[in-house]
Design a protein around this motif. Sequence first.
Motif, PDB file in Angstrom:
ATOM      1  N   LEU A  22      18.474 -21.348  26.331  1.00 45.85           N
ATOM      2  CA  LEU A  22      17.961 -20.779  25.096  1.00 45.85           C
ATOM      3  C   LEU A  22      16.517 -21.197  24.898  1.00 45.85           C
ATOM      4  O   LEU A  22      16.086 -22.237  25.385  1.00 45.85           O
ATOM      5  CB  LEU A  22      18.789 -21.259  23.893  1.00 45.85           C
ATOM      6  CG  LEU A  22      20.298 -20.997  23.943  1.00 45.85           C
ATOM      7  CD1 LEU A  22      20.972 -21.764  22.820  1.00 45.85           C
ATOM      8  CD2 LEU A  22      20.579 -19.513  23.830  1.00 45.85           C
ATOM      9  N   ALA A  23      15.795 -20.400  24.134  1.00 44.33           N
ATOM     10  CA  ALA A  23      14.442 -20.771  23.740  1.00 44.33           C
ATOM     11  C   ALA A  23      14.502 -21.399  22.362  1.00 44.33           C
ATOM     12  O   ALA A  23      15.120 -20.869  21.455  1.00 44.33           O
ATOM     13  CB  ALA A  23      13.548 -19.528  23.715  1.00 44.33           C
ATOM     14  N   ALA A  24      13.872 -22.555  22.194  1.00 43.64           N
ATOM     15  CA  ALA A  24      13.879 -23.222  20.895  1.00 43.64           C
ATOM     16  C   ALA A  24      12.537 -23.877  20.660  1.00 43.64           C
ATOM     17  O   ALA A  24      11.889 -24.355  21.574  1.00 43.64           O
ATOM     18  CB  ALA A  24      14.994 -24.269  20.847  1.00 43.64           C
ATOM     19  N   ALA A  29       6.071 -28.661  10.364  1.00 46.70           N
ATOM     20  CA  ALA A  29       6.197 -29.777   9.420  1.00 46.70           C
ATOM     21  C   ALA A  29       7.623 -30.259   9.219  1.00 46.70           C
ATOM     22  O   ALA A  29       7.873 -31.453   9.174  1.00 46.70           O
ATOM     23  CB  ALA A  29       5.576 -29.410   8.076  1.00 46.70           C
ATOM     24  N   SER A  30       8.616 -29.378   9.116  1.00 43.84           N
ATOM     25  CA  SER A  30       9.944 -29.788   8.689  1.00 43.84           C
ATOM     26  C   SER A  30      10.754 -30.444   9.796  1.00 43.84           C
ATOM     27  O   SER A  30      11.685 -31.187   9.526  1.00 43.84           O
ATOM     28  CB  SER A  30      10.714 -28.578   8.167  1.00 43.84           C
ATOM     29  OG  SER A  30      10.953 -27.668   9.229  1.00 43.84           O
ATOM     30  N   GLY A  31      10.453 -30.146  11.058  1.00 41.24           N
ATOM     31  CA  GLY A  31      11.281 -30.618  12.150  1.00 41.24           C
ATOM     32  C   GLY A  31      12.481 -29.730  12.409  1.00 41.24           C
ATOM     33  O   GLY A  31      13.211 -29.926  13.370  1.00 41.24           O
ATOM     34  N   GLN A  32      12.692 -28.724  11.557  1.00 43.05           N
ATOM     35  CA  GLN A  32      13.768 -27.766  11.776  1.00 43.05           C
ATOM     36  C   GLN A  32      13.387 -26.838  12.921  1.00 43.05           C
ATOM     37  O   GLN A  32      12.219 -26.557  13.154  1.00 43.05           O
ATOM     38  CB  GLN A  32      14.029 -26.973  10.494  1.00 43.05           C
ATOM     39  CG  GLN A  32      14.474 -27.854   9.336  1.00 43.05           C
ATOM     40  CD  GLN A  32      14.493 -27.107   8.018  1.00 43.05           C
ATOM     41  OE1 GLN A  32      14.008 -25.979   7.924  1.00 43.05           O
ATOM     42  NE2 GLN A  32      15.041 -27.740   7.001  1.00 43.05           N
ATOM     43  N   ARG A  33      14.387 -26.348  13.621  1.00 41.50           N
ATOM     44  CA  ARG A  33      14.131 -25.579  14.834  1.00 41.50           C
ATOM     45  C   ARG A  33      14.623 -24.148  14.702  1.00 41.50           C
ATOM     46  O   ARG A  33      15.561 -23.864  13.971  1.00 41.50           O
ATOM     47  CB  ARG A  33      14.831 -26.226  16.021  1.00 41.50           C
ATOM     48  CG  ARG A  33      14.429 -27.667  16.291  1.00 41.50           C
ATOM     49  CD  ARG A  33      15.297 -28.243  17.399  1.00 41.50           C
ATOM     50  NE  ARG A  33      16.711 -28.175  17.044  1.00 41.50           N
ATOM     51  CZ  ARG A  33      17.712 -28.345  17.910  1.00 41.50           C
ATOM     52  NH1 ARG A  33      17.444 -28.566  19.195  1.00 41.50           N
ATOM     53  NH2 ARG A  33      18.962 -28.281  17.515  1.00 41.50           N
ATOM     54  N   ASP A  34      13.995 -23.260  15.464  1.00 39.34           N
ATOM     55  CA  ASP A  34      14.486 -21.917  15.702  1.00 39.34           C
ATOM     56  C   ASP A  34      15.057 -21.866  17.110  1.00 39.34           C
ATOM     57  O   ASP A  34      14.347 -22.135  18.081  1.00 39.34           O
ATOM     58  CB  ASP A  34      13.366 -20.891  15.569  1.00 39.34           C
ATOM     59  CG  ASP A  34      12.859 -20.752  14.148  1.00 39.34           C
ATOM     60  OD1 ASP A  34      11.729 -20.254  13.986  1.00 39.34           O
ATOM     61  OD2 ASP A  34      13.581 -21.129  13.213  1.00 39.34           O
ATOM     62  N   LEU A  35      16.328 -21.545  17.223  1.00 40.12           N
ATOM     63  CA  LEU A  35      16.971 -21.370  18.527  1.00 40.12           C
ATOM     64  C   LEU A  35      17.152 -19.877  18.752  1.00 40.12           C
ATOM     65  O   LEU A  35      17.844 -19.218  17.977  1.00 40.12           O
ATOM     66  CB  LEU A  35      18.320 -22.086  18.577  1.00 40.12           C
ATOM     67  CG  LEU A  35      18.281 -23.615  18.698  1.00 40.12           C
ATOM     68  CD1 LEU A  35      17.923 -24.261  17.371  1.00 40.12           C
ATOM     69  CD2 LEU A  35      19.606 -24.151  19.204  1.00 40.12           C
ATOM     70  N   THR A  55      17.637 -22.640  12.452  1.00 42.54           N
ATOM     71  CA  THR A  55      17.872 -21.204  12.423  1.00 42.54           C
ATOM     72  C   THR A  55      18.238 -20.724  13.812  1.00 42.54           C
ATOM     73  O   THR A  55      17.526 -21.014  14.780  1.00 42.54           O
ATOM     74  CB  THR A  55      16.624 -20.445  11.933  1.00 42.54           C
ATOM     75  OG1 THR A  55      16.363 -20.801  10.571  1.00 42.54           O
ATOM     76  CG2 THR A  55      16.816 -18.942  12.021  1.00 42.54           C
ATOM     77  N   VAL A  56      19.342 -20.008  13.919  1.00 38.90           N
ATOM     78  CA  VAL A  56      19.715 -19.343  15.164  1.00 38.90           C
ATOM     79  C   VAL A  56      19.265 -17.895  15.043  1.00 38.90           C
ATOM     80  O   VAL A  56      19.783 -17.130  14.228  1.00 38.90           O
ATOM     81  CB  VAL A  56      21.230 -19.434  15.415  1.00 38.90           C
ATOM     82  CG1 VAL A  56      21.614 -18.627  16.651  1.00 38.90           C
ATOM     83  CG2 VAL A  56      21.660 -20.888  15.577  1.00 38.90           C
ATOM     84  N   MET A  57      18.264 -17.529  15.831  1.00 36.92           N
ATOM     85  CA  MET A  57      17.678 -16.188  15.779  1.00 36.92           C
ATOM     86  C   MET A  57      18.245 -15.360  16.926  1.00 36.92           C
ATOM     87  O   MET A  57      18.039 -15.688  18.098  1.00 36.92           O
ATOM     88  CB  MET A  57      16.159 -16.279  15.877  1.00 36.92           C
ATOM     89  CG  MET A  57      15.521 -17.111  14.770  1.00 36.92           C
ATOM     90  SD  MET A  57      13.705 -17.145  14.854  1.00 36.92           S
ATOM     91  CE  MET A  57      13.343 -15.415  14.565  1.00 36.92           C
ATOM     92  N   VAL A  58      18.942 -14.294  16.567  1.00 40.01           N
ATOM     93  CA  VAL A  58      19.630 -13.471  17.559  1.00 40.01           C
ATOM     94  C   VAL A  58      18.856 -12.174  17.730  1.00 40.01           C
ATOM     95  O   VAL A  58      18.743 -11.365  16.795  1.00 40.01           O
ATOM     96  CB  VAL A  58      21.078 -13.183  17.122  1.00 40.01           C
ATOM     97  CG1 VAL A  58      21.818 -12.443  18.226  1.00 40.01           C
ATOM     98  CG2 VAL A  58      21.804 -14.484  16.765  1.00 40.01           C
ATOM     99  N   LEU A  59      18.302 -11.964  18.921  1.00 42.59           N
ATOM    100  CA  LEU A  59      17.490 -10.790  19.173  1.00 42.59           C
ATOM    101  C   LEU A  59      18.346  -9.532  19.237  1.00 42.59           C
ATOM    102  O   LEU A  59      19.574  -9.594  19.328  1.00 42.59           O
ATOM    103  CB  LEU A  59      16.712 -10.969  20.472  1.00 42.59           C
ATOM    104  CG  LEU A  59      15.769 -12.179  20.532  1.00 42.59           C
ATOM    105  CD1 LEU A  59      14.992 -12.176  21.843  1.00 42.59           C
ATOM    106  CD2 LEU A  59      14.806 -12.205  19.341  1.00 42.59           C
ATOM    107  N   ALA A  60      17.691  -8.383  19.154  1.00 42.59           N
ATOM    108  CA  ALA A  60      18.398  -7.105  19.191  1.00 42.59           C
ATOM    109  C   ALA A  60      19.221  -6.997  20.477  1.00 42.59           C
ATOM    110  O   ALA A  60      18.779  -7.367  21.561  1.00 42.59           O
ATOM    111  CB  ALA A  60      17.399  -5.957  19.102  1.00 42.59           C
TER     112      ALA A  60
END
Length: 373
Positions: A22-24, A29-35, A55-60
Amino acid sequence: MSKRHMKCLAGITVTTATALGLAAAPTAASGQRDLVVHPGESIQSAVDAAQPGDTVMVLAGTYRESVLITKPGLTLRGAGERTVITPAAAQAPKATKATKGAEEAKAAHACATGGNGVCVIGTKGNTVDDVRIRSLTVSGFDKSGIWASWTDGLSVRRVTAGENGTWGIAQERSTRGDFRNNTATGNGDAGIFVANSVSEEGGATDTGGTLVVDNSVSGNRIGVTARRVRNLVIDGNTLTGNCSGVFVVGDESKPAAGAMTISGNRIVENNKFCPATPRLTAIQGSGIVLTGSEATVVRSNVIRDNVGSTPLSGGILLFKSFVGALNTDNTISRNLVQGNKPADLADRDTSGTGNTFVSNTCGTSVPAGMCAG
């Protein structure tokens, strides 16, 4: 955050992403990630790797799986209607990897074995809080598109839930839900369903102000069902082509269902016919039905052309619940109710007390005389 800290965090993130394929990346600033999940990858793997706040970001693309969320603070975000979650093809179960314990493996399959698409599940003593589901399609599941139990602050927005066997979007034993700007169509029971519990009887749950707002709900058995719950708002929704628009279900247990507001909805031509079930008579042409409700406010709705010949047909209907609970102290006011048959307004709960009909614009009522014009 220091540059050294950010560099360290980035290294951890890349290591995790590499292991999962996965790309993450950390957000500012927050340290929160987008996976980021690409077509062909597993949404569940990204959810399992995520931490609260990620946040888990699910592409089309089309993803053939069910997704179970048991961690607080996660966001599951798609790319709109082009992100589609649909049931996996039937296949023999794969052996569990040694790195997963038996309990985790069982939990990972709980959503799928229940016939649901996306599940957010906590327990009585440990609710799953502040999960957000955004901008995706969930369709074709045997039970529910989205199913939530023991949650607090669940938010579902811009989700399309269609052609699921029972409910489009459903919540039980939960508080402070926020369901808005969703589309629920062609589901076997309710498009949006809020309940105290689906597995046992009991008094109504105080939902803590759950919101069902600005949704488009069509072609289901019932548009929105509020079953044995209190303290919620159903506002600004468009409900058409269902067998019934809004259905409030109470019973004789205490506290009673009700203390809710149903306002500003457009409820038109809900004339689909649904046959009787073991729990409920046939439904057709029902705008808003209250059964066993107390202190509910129904105001400023537009309710037109809901036509049927069942006991529950009509524009706004008060009906004694099928377990004998009465409607009490409900207020129906300032609604535009026209073209509904057999009546625009009908109080068929003759034993109920304290129910008032005030300033409603309608043509017909049972008993006569309840229309302002």
